[in-house]
Design a protein around this motif. Sequence first.
Motif, mmCIF file in Angstrom:
data_model
loop_
_atom_site.group_PDB
_atom_site.id
_atom_site.type_symbol
_atom_site.label_atom_id
_atom_site.label_comp_id
_atom_site.label_asym_id
_atom_site.label_seq_id
_atom_site.Cartn_x
_atom_site.Cartn_y
_atom_site.Cartn_z
ATOM 1 N N LEU A 20 -13.789 -46.369 -64.759
ATOM 2 C CA LEU A 20 -14.972 -46.099 -63.954
ATOM 3 C C LEU A 20 -16.217 -46.562 -64.689
ATOM 4 O O LEU A 20 -16.264 -46.549 -65.919
ATOM 5 C CB LEU A 20 -15.114 -44.599 -63.677
ATOM 6 N N ARG A 21 -17.230 -46.948 -63.930
ATOM 7 C CA ARG A 21 -18.560 -47.184 -64.483
ATOM 8 C C ARG A 21 -19.375 -45.926 -64.252
ATOM 9 O O ARG A 21 -19.590 -45.509 -63.120
ATOM 10 C CB ARG A 21 -19.234 -48.378 -63.801
ATOM 11 N N PHE A 22 -19.805 -45.293 -65.333
ATOM 12 C CA PHE A 22 -20.554 -44.041 -65.232
ATOM 13 C C PHE A 22 -22.055 -44.321 -65.238
ATOM 14 O O PHE A 22 -22.515 -45.260 -65.863
ATOM 15 C CB PHE A 22 -20.198 -43.120 -66.396
ATOM 16 N N LEU A 43 -25.383 -50.676 -74.422
ATOM 17 C CA LEU A 43 -24.339 -51.613 -74.023
ATOM 18 C C LEU A 43 -23.201 -50.886 -73.319
ATOM 19 O O LEU A 43 -22.589 -51.407 -72.377
ATOM 20 C CB LEU A 43 -23.821 -52.345 -75.264
ATOM 21 N N ARG A 44 -22.937 -49.649 -73.747
ATOM 22 C CA ARG A 44 -21.799 -48.899 -73.222
ATOM 23 C C ARG A 44 -21.994 -48.383 -71.801
ATOM 24 O O ARG A 44 -21.061 -47.831 -71.216
ATOM 25 C CB ARG A 44 -21.476 -47.724 -74.151
ATOM 26 N N TRP A 45 -23.176 -48.552 -71.215
ATOM 27 C CA TRP A 45 -23.301 -48.163 -69.807
ATOM 28 C C TRP A 45 -22.439 -49.065 -68.924
ATOM 29 O O TRP A 45 -21.973 -48.649 -67.864
ATOM 30 C CB TRP A 45 -24.750 -48.274 -69.332
ATOM 31 N N ASN A 46 -22.257 -50.315 -69.351
ATOM 32 C CA ASN A 46 -21.585 -51.280 -68.477
ATOM 33 C C ASN A 46 -20.453 -52.053 -69.138
ATOM 34 O O ASN A 46 -19.773 -52.819 -68.464
ATOM 35 C CB ASN A 46 -22.611 -52.307 -67.960
ATOM 36 N N TYR A 47 -20.260 -51.879 -70.420
ATOM 37 C CA TYR A 47 -19.242 -52.660 -71.128
ATOM 38 C C TYR A 47 -18.296 -51.707 -71.843
ATOM 39 O O TYR A 47 -18.725 -50.870 -72.637
ATOM 40 C CB TYR A 47 -19.902 -53.600 -72.142
ATOM 41 N N PHE A 48 -16.980 -51.861 -71.572
ATOM 42 C CA PHE A 48 -16.009 -50.895 -72.077
ATOM 43 C C PHE A 48 -14.933 -51.535 -72.947
ATOM 44 O O PHE A 48 -13.933 -50.897 -73.271
ATOM 45 C CB PHE A 48 -15.371 -50.155 -70.898
ATOM 46 N N GLY A 49 -15.151 -52.801 -73.337
ATOM 47 C CA GLY A 49 -14.210 -53.463 -74.224
ATOM 48 C C GLY A 49 -14.576 -53.248 -75.682
ATOM 49 O O GLY A 49 -15.518 -52.526 -76.023
ATOM 50 N N HIS A 84 -17.070 -40.483 -75.955
ATOM 51 C CA HIS A 84 -18.367 -40.699 -76.593
ATOM 52 C C HIS A 84 -18.823 -42.148 -76.530
ATOM 53 O O HIS A 84 -19.997 -42.445 -76.759
ATOM 54 C CB HIS A 84 -18.310 -40.235 -78.051
ATOM 55 N N SER A 85 -17.907 -43.077 -76.201
ATOM 56 C CA SER A 85 -18.262 -44.485 -76.013
ATOM 57 C C SER A 85 -18.244 -44.882 -74.544
ATOM 58 O O SER A 85 -18.272 -46.066 -74.222
ATOM 59 C CB SER A 85 -17.296 -45.380 -76.798
ATOM 60 N N ASN A 86 -18.167 -43.895 -73.664
ATOM 61 C CA ASN A 86 -18.166 -44.097 -72.212
ATOM 62 C C ASN A 86 -16.881 -44.732 -71.698
ATOM 63 O O ASN A 86 -16.864 -45.284 -70.592
ATOM 64 C CB ASN A 86 -19.375 -44.915 -71.749
ATOM 65 N N CYS A 87 -15.804 -44.681 -72.479
ATOM 66 C CA CYS A 87 -14.498 -45.123 -71.997
ATOM 67 C C CYS A 87 -13.914 -44.036 -71.094
ATOM 68 O O CYS A 87 -13.944 -42.853 -71.443
ATOM 69 C CB CYS A 87 -13.549 -45.392 -73.165
#
Length: 405
Positions: A403-405, A29-35, A368-371
């Motif tokens: 950013l989207r990583f 989920l964390r590839w595209n969602y940062f909330g 670590h959560s892609n934030c």
Amino acid sequence: MDGIACGLIIPPIPHANSARARALTVSWLRWNYFGDIFEDSSVDNLLTRAANTGVRYCLVQGYGHILTEHAGPNGGKAISAFDALRTWAKDRTFIFAGVADRCLLVDLEAWQQHGKPRMEQAKLMPFGPELAGHMVDLQPDLSEAADFFNFLNDMSEKAGRGVFVLNYESYDDVELPAETFQRPLSTLYCVAAGLKPNRILHTHGIADHSRVVFFDYSEDALDFRRRLDAEWDGSDYPAYLRKTFTHRPNTHYYLWPGASPETMDWQELDRLWALELDRWGGADAFKSHWQSYQTIQKEYLPCNILSPQPLLERIIDEAGSAIWWSNAFCTIYSATHHSLEEKQSFYEHWINHLADKAPALFLYGSDHSNCSVNGMNAREYREAYFAQGGDPLMSRKLHRLTLRF
């Protein structure tokens, strides 16, 4: 997907694999969602919490349900699961859509207008074939995960010999350094991926005394970068790659979905290279930078950032230094080998040691959560991170740009 909140439904009966299933769902989920990711045993409670944030939709997943990632270079044609969901939902009228207990997309506006019905009371619209390629259900006990685990093992093995010839993430976070950054750049510590290191040097100021320390757990990535720095003249990158692909048949190149050196769409690569040159202001501007870059000191260091001691030993406290680690703490490799809690522990060890070793070092990457992490030095970031907390389900807005990583 704008205007969406995401939630996890806790299974009524825990399974021995529940923690692993949960971690995989969250990691993908964390590839595209940062909330923030809400978690509850009740769908109604999840929807109420999501509605209170003012968003239009809520995506509810059960443990072990995966939104698959279709990644590609910045400016490429890859479509994320959230892009696909947005397209699917745009022309449809529904309250609940998806599969009960596994993956639901809920129109919160319609849900509230109809008196907040329970899912069992409403018609459930199926997703249909349009979204089939963007979702995988491993089941809460991971009983359907064998093929997925084979994929993870394959990708983890390839990561150890992987090379990014172009960057998947954008340059937006490095285009304008923070006002407190002291130009020119003294030392840049960075992963050996694409041309973003060069963009950082260019925007942060390159000088005769500037140096770069490339680090990577892929020896192929370091060797590719070493050869690129020594052999390439800064013009016609696709032509250089044609030769390189032939000479390095065992390297795994990260390109775009379905692409490989053997099946390369060279017109697409030419298009991506043209976009890259546009970011620099044209071929002459890039080549001028490359000629300056070739004169500065470089080091190529084998190092897995999850065990960062070799890199930490190289880092010094000096004005005008920066580090870019991309999304190294939130990758397929880290999700395959480590739990959410382990990734958090690795990351907190990392930022603690960075702040101790080089408090003035400016940071670029993701946690670590892609934030996203940018616009702060190591000392400022550590203080802000621990003040907010490192819960993997929490969002952290410790950056100037997302950013989207």
